[in-house]
Design an enzyme around this catalytic site. Structure first.
Site, PDB file in Angstrom:
ATOM      1  N   ASP A 261      23.925  33.356  -4.045  1.00 10.71           N
ATOM      2  CA  ASP A 261      23.697  32.419  -5.149  1.00 10.71           C
ATOM      3  C   ASP A 261      24.998  31.742  -5.581  1.00 10.71           C
ATOM      4  O   ASP A 261      26.039  32.403  -5.693  1.00 10.71           O
ATOM      5  CB  ASP A 261      23.122  33.223  -6.331  1.00 10.71           C
TER       6      ASP A 261
ATOM      7  N   GLU B  94      30.365  44.734  10.524  1.00  6.55           N
ATOM      8  CA  GLU B  94      30.429  46.158  10.874  1.00  6.55           C
ATOM      9  C   GLU B  94      29.048  46.717  11.192  1.00  6.55           C
ATOM     10  O   GLU B  94      28.917  47.765  11.809  1.00  6.55           O
ATOM     11  CB  GLU B  94      30.963  46.972   9.681  1.00  6.55           C
TER      12      GLU B  94
HETATM   13  C1  NOJ Z   1      20.801  29.088  -8.305  1.00 11.50           C
HETATM   14  C2  NOJ Z   1      19.446  29.726  -8.359  1.00 11.50           C
HETATM   15  O1  NOJ Z   1      18.690  29.298  -7.268  1.00 11.50           O
HETATM   16  C3  NOJ Z   1      18.851  29.341  -9.690  1.00 11.50           C
HETATM   17  O2  NOJ Z   1      17.486  29.662  -9.775  1.00 11.50           O
HETATM   18  C4  NOJ Z   1      19.654  29.997 -10.773  1.00 11.50           C
HETATM   19  O3  NOJ Z   1      19.170  29.570 -12.033  1.00 11.50           O
HETATM   20  C5  NOJ Z   1      21.126  29.627 -10.666  1.00 11.50           C
HETATM   21  N1  NOJ Z   1      21.619  29.684  -9.326  1.00 11.50           N
HETATM   22  C6  NOJ Z   1      21.962  30.561 -11.503  1.00 11.50           C
HETATM   23  O4  NOJ Z   1      21.989  31.832 -10.916  1.00 11.50           O
END
Ligand code: NOJ
Length: 559
Positions: free
Chosen positions: A222, A273
């Site tokens: 993310d 790994e």
């Molecule tokens: C991207 C994620 O896909 C989204 O749903 C989220 O709100 C933001 N990052 C923050 O983590």
């Protein structure tokens, strides 16, 4: 671990160029909205396990699960309070192990979401930071700063949260006085980690190992462009034209800073790994394919989402450019291109491709939005767009429900909405709830089979009865049947690992190419197009004679 699982994990021991993630079709499960076994109206892990046969029948190679780890759910799980446990809403670690084993039994791989940019404010580390003094090691895991102005009541800089409003929140110190501010690029419940702190790096290595040891096949990372912030945290005023994730902006002090790459090199080594070609996929909204390709150099991540492709309008020239650029740019660093049209953050492509007005990324669509989707046109284009996407070499991501042709849900009542974007902009932006409505499985069951009690955390529209999976399963003209046949033919003809050769002579509104022995023609314009000879392997809509109707795509095999 059973014998079968071991066989699967070892099946592709690293043979450079032959790893599963180079060609895989990866299906995104948004656990809250996939299948609810407990009846509380929120999907869960046993619910996923119970539907694995449907996913095997669909023909996907792997699953990506959005977060199911412990979380107060302020941002639907992207606010993690314990990275190494399952939230009781979704089940237990034993449920996770069972789901993973069952997926592997069916030769389906599984990648999990990793949220390293920020934690929840309920994470033990953030609670410790709040209780500790300014300047303490506990605060140094996050980005706490003094405010500006005489009383420190002006935020440390002018950064704005992606969800609207300031990116800083001021804390009350232990003695009851107003104190420091902490940075949160997203909701105030999502404090950003300080990735210059070695303790943070060590903790995430532990988290990676925790899930790798359990047998996951990789991670979707993310906000992979956000971990490092420019030194001194300088002011920055975003370009109003840039998407909410800064997709079009250059030189943003919190996106795409060079320092992120050493983190991913470190993770690359760690992941390597493990046997079985475990993979890292970057969620990085960056201005160009060139920039994004830096996340997938040979010693960094394995894949990055191709958001440039997702954002391309339904226009033949634009599509041709983005496909050619992507193949060239990712190819230059030895990575596959990925392809994606929908996910849990964007308006579903069955609606997005036929809007009557512009809709900036992250704003969502609701009852008072200026632009509304034209339903039939949207579905026709979405089916054609997917027919093109699944013919391209590389790895493709599908988002749950797109195989049913689900549209964005527009008519959600204000009091049903849950996206923090909606709250932080005072209702000015609808946000992402419209693409997150629980999906329909059976027309005649409570909550269309999503939940045994009929509960659903976001209300499902009445029109979804006809879109339910069981209503589509035996209809050869359904969107579900189209997806199944595309996935089967993609596998049969090895399209994921093919080479693309452009074909000329079909006119400006047509996208035409060959991938191996398959010819792909998409009519992106309004007028019918004459088809060359060949046997129709798949088509996104009905074809009569040798004519390809508007907004239709076809795969042809040589006679
Ligand atoms: C991207 C994620 O896909 C989204 O749903 C989220 O709100 C933001 N990052 C923050 O983590």
């Amino acid at each position: 671990m059973t014998l079968t699982e071991t066989a699967i994990l070892d099946a592709h021991s690293p043979v450079p160029g032959n790893e599963w993630w180079r060609t895989a079709v990866i299906y995104q499960i948004y656990p809250r909205s996939f299948s609810d076994s407990s009846g509380d109206g929120i999907g869960d892990l046993p619910g996923i396990t119970s539907r694995l046969d449907d996913l095997a029948a669909l023909g996907v190679d792997a699953l990506w699960l959005s977060p199911f780890q412990s979380s107060p759910q302020k941002d639907a799980g992207y606010d993690v309070s314990d990275y190494c446990d399952v939230d009781p809403l979704f089940g237990t670690l034993a449920d996770f192990d069972e789901m993973l084993a069952q997926a592997h039994e069916r030769s389906i791989r599984l990648i999990v979401d990793l949220v390293p940019n920020h934690s929840s404010d309920q994470h033990a580390w953030f609670q410790e930071a709040l209780a500790a003094a300014p300047g303490s090691p506990e605060r140094a895991r996050y980005l706490f700063r003094e405010g500006r102005g005489l009383d420190g009541d002006v935020p440390p800089n002018n950064w704005e949260s992606v969800f609207g409003g300031p990116a800083w929140t001021r804390v009350i110190e232990a003695d009851g006085t107003l104190g420091q501010w902490y940075l949160h690029l997203f909701d105030s419940s999502q404090p950003d980690f300080d990735w210059s702190n070695e303790e943070v790096r060590a903790e995430f290595r532990r988290v990676l190992r925790f899930w790798l040891d359990r047998g996951v096949d990789g991670f979707r990372v993310d906000v992979a462009h956000g971990l490092i912030k420019a030194a001194g945290l300088p002011d920055y005023t975003p370009d109003p034209e840039a998407g909410s994730m800064g997709g079009h902006a250059e030189d943003v002090p919190y996106w795409g800073q060079d320092g992120v790459h050493e983190i991913y090199r470190d993770w690359h080594t760690l992941v390597a790994e493990y046997a079985g070609d475990r993979a890292l996929c970057a969620e990085a909204w960056l201005p160009t394919a060139e920039k994004t390709a830096r996340w997938v150099r040979p010693d960094e991540m394995h894949q990055a989402f191709n958001f440039a492709y997702l954002e391309t309008p339904w226009d033949a020239a634009a599509l041709r450019t983005v496909v050619a650029d992507s193949l060239r740019t990712y190819g230059a660093v030895g990575a596959p291109s990925t392809w994606v049209l929908s996910n849990h953050d964007v308006v579903r492509h069955a609606s997005r491709l036929a809007l009557t007005a512009d809709n900036p990324q992250g704003h969502g669509i609701g009852p008072s939005s200026p632009g509304k989707p034209i339903t039939d046109l949207g579905l026709r284009r979405a089916r054609a767009a997917t027919t093109v996407m699944l013919s391209l070499p590389g790895s493709a991501y599908l988002y749950q429900g797109e195989e049913l042709g689900l549209p964005e849900v527009i008519e959600l009542a204000d009091d049903a909405r849950q996206d923090p974007t909606w709250f932080r902009t005072g209702g000015e932006r609808y946000g992402r709830d419209g693409c997150r409505v629980p999906i329909p499985w059976s027309s005649d069951s409570p909550a269309y089979g999503f939940s045994p009690t009929g509960a659903s955390w976001l209300p499902q529209p009445a029109e979804w009865a006809t879109l339910a999976r069981d209503a589509q399963a035996d209809d050869p003209a359904s969107t579900l049947s189209l997806y199944r046949s595309l996935l089967a033919a993609r596998r049969l003809h090895d399209l994921g690992s093919g080479d693309l050769e452009w074909l000329e002579g079909f006119g400006d509104d047509v996208l035409a190419f060959r991938n191996g022995t398959v010819t792909v023609i998409a009519n992106v314009g309004d007028a019918p197009v004459a088809l060359p000879g060949g046997i129709v392997i798949a088509s996104s809509g009905p074809i009569t004679g040798q004519v390809l109707p508007a907004d239709t795509a076809v795969w042809l095999a040589d006679d």
